[in-house]
Motif scaffolding. Structure first.
Motif, PDB file in Angstrom:
ATOM      1  N   GLN A  66      53.447  51.237  79.853  1.00 19.15           N
ATOM      2  CA  GLN A  66      53.274  49.978  80.574  1.00 19.15           C
ATOM      3  C   GLN A  66      53.451  48.754  79.689  1.00 19.15           C
ATOM      4  OE1 GLN A  66      49.315  51.277  82.389  1.00 19.15           O
ATOM      5  NE2 GLN A  66      50.146  50.014  84.035  1.00 19.15           N
ATOM      6  N   VAL A  67      53.419  48.924  78.366  1.00 19.51           N
ATOM      7  CA  VAL A  67      53.504  47.760  77.485  1.00 19.51           C
ATOM      8  C   VAL A  67      54.913  47.493  76.990  1.00 19.51           C
ATOM      9  CG1 VAL A  67      51.109  48.058  76.769  1.00 19.51           C
ATOM     10  CG2 VAL A  67      52.929  49.046  75.373  1.00 19.51           C
ATOM     11  N   GLU A  68      55.892  48.226  77.491  1.00 15.42           N
ATOM     12  CA  GLU A  68      57.284  47.995  77.110  1.00 15.42           C
ATOM     13  C   GLU A  68      57.637  46.517  77.304  1.00 15.42           C
ATOM     14  OE1 GLU A  68      61.096  48.416  75.811  1.00 15.42           O
ATOM     15  OE2 GLU A  68      59.642  50.069  75.840  1.00 15.42           O
ATOM     16  N   GLY A  69      58.082  45.876  76.217  1.00 12.91           N
ATOM     17  CA  GLY A  69      58.507  44.487  76.270  1.00 12.91           C
ATOM     18  C   GLY A  69      57.394  43.471  76.379  1.00 12.91           C
ATOM     19  N   ARG A  70      56.144  43.920  76.231  1.00 13.33           N
ATOM     20  CA  ARG A  70      55.013  43.007  76.407  1.00 13.33           C
ATOM     21  C   ARG A  70      54.341  42.697  75.068  1.00 13.33           C
ATOM     22  NH1 ARG A  70      51.853  45.373  81.576  1.00 13.33           N
ATOM     23  NH2 ARG A  70      50.936  43.266  81.589  1.00 13.33           N
ATOM     24  N   GLU A  71      53.348  41.814  75.095  1.00 13.55           N
ATOM     25  CA  GLU A  71      52.686  41.355  73.871  1.00 13.55           C
ATOM     26  C   GLU A  71      51.236  41.830  73.821  1.00 13.55           C
ATOM     27  OE1 GLU A  71      53.188  37.272  72.795  1.00 13.55           O
ATOM     28  OE2 GLU A  71      55.019  37.071  73.975  1.00 13.55           O
ATOM     29  N   VAL A  72      50.869  42.410  72.682  1.00 19.90           N
ATOM     30  CA  VAL A  72      49.512  42.902  72.465  1.00 19.90           C
ATOM     31  C   VAL A  72      48.928  42.210  71.244  1.00 19.90           C
ATOM     32  CG1 VAL A  72      48.117  44.928  71.858  1.00 19.90           C
ATOM     33  CG2 VAL A  72      49.999  45.151  73.503  1.00 19.90           C
ATOM     34  N   VAL A  73      47.693  41.760  71.354  1.00 24.34           N
ATOM     35  CA  VAL A  73      46.954  41.225  70.205  1.00 24.34           C
ATOM     36  C   VAL A  73      45.699  42.066  70.038  1.00 24.34           C
ATOM     37  CG1 VAL A  73      45.718  39.258  69.209  1.00 24.34           C
ATOM     38  CG2 VAL A  73      47.825  38.876  70.503  1.00 24.34           C
TER      39      VAL A  73
END
Length: 205
Positions: A66-73
């Motif tokens: 689900q985090v493909e291409g997304r931003e995680v901090v």
């Protein structure tokens, strides 16, 4: 499968991710970022909280795909994220941030880290305001819940720099602590908010 996403401001790639693998597992086991804690694995305790596209989520409930291409901090990048937010109003994906190597070797420093003996910058990362406030208010005991609380509190203060006690309690309601009784945690968030409120006036004659 292969998942490409941004972690703490840097583009990263996770290979051989299986369909049921959680973001929490990828962060801890594949990327060596153990700050997000593996506790209930049911989204009840908040110990694994990270920011996904700016929103606090329980990473144990987020499928890695689900985090493909997304931003995680994560908590390892929180200090750098807060600094860049204050200095530049955020940064574009992959343009700045904390490298995985730096995050893995992260050691807490004070707000004014001293230069190293060689004259360069100290390898110890300066703390974010909320991290420093947790220390100053004595809001940390065993520390297991602390990373999730820090991430949630930082996001709340970003949106609401002058929170009421009710606002703080609501923002942290998904984060459980079995040590502190919560009062010093609330004190820490109040302290961070007060310092944040004073910051623009500092140096003004």
């Amino acid at each position: 499968m292969r998942v490409n996403f941004t972690v703490n401001g840097r583009q990263q790639e996770a290979d051989d991710v299986w369909e049921g693998e959680s973001l929490l597992y990828v962060l801890r086991e594949r990327m060596g970022l153990p700050g997000s804690k593996n506790a209930c694995e049911q989204g009840e305790c908040g110990s694994c909280t990270v920011r996904l596209d700016g929103v606090p989520v329980c990473s144990c409930l987020v499928a890695a795909g689900q985090v493909e291409g997304r931003e995680v901090v994560t908590v390892e990048g929180l200090a750098d994220f807060a600094r860049q937010r204050d200095e530049h109003g955020g940064c574009a994906s992959g343009a700045c941030g904390t490298s995985l190597q730096d995050a893995r070797e992260w050691n807490a420093g004070g707000r004014d880290p001293q230069p190293s003996e060689g004259g360069g910058a100290s390898p110890r990362a300066a703390l974010s305001p909320i991290q420093q406030a947790f220390i100053d208010a004595g809001a940390v005991q065993c520390g297991f819940c602390t990373p999730g609380l820090l991430v949630a509190a930082d996001e709340m203060l970003e949106k609401n720099p002058q929170p009421t006690d009710a606002d703080i309690r609501e923002a942290l309601s998904g984060n459980l602590c079995r040590c502190t009784g919560y009062e010093k945690i609330l004190d820490a968030v109040r302290l961070a908010a007060a310092r944040q409120d004073r910051a623009p006036q500092e140096g003004v004659v």
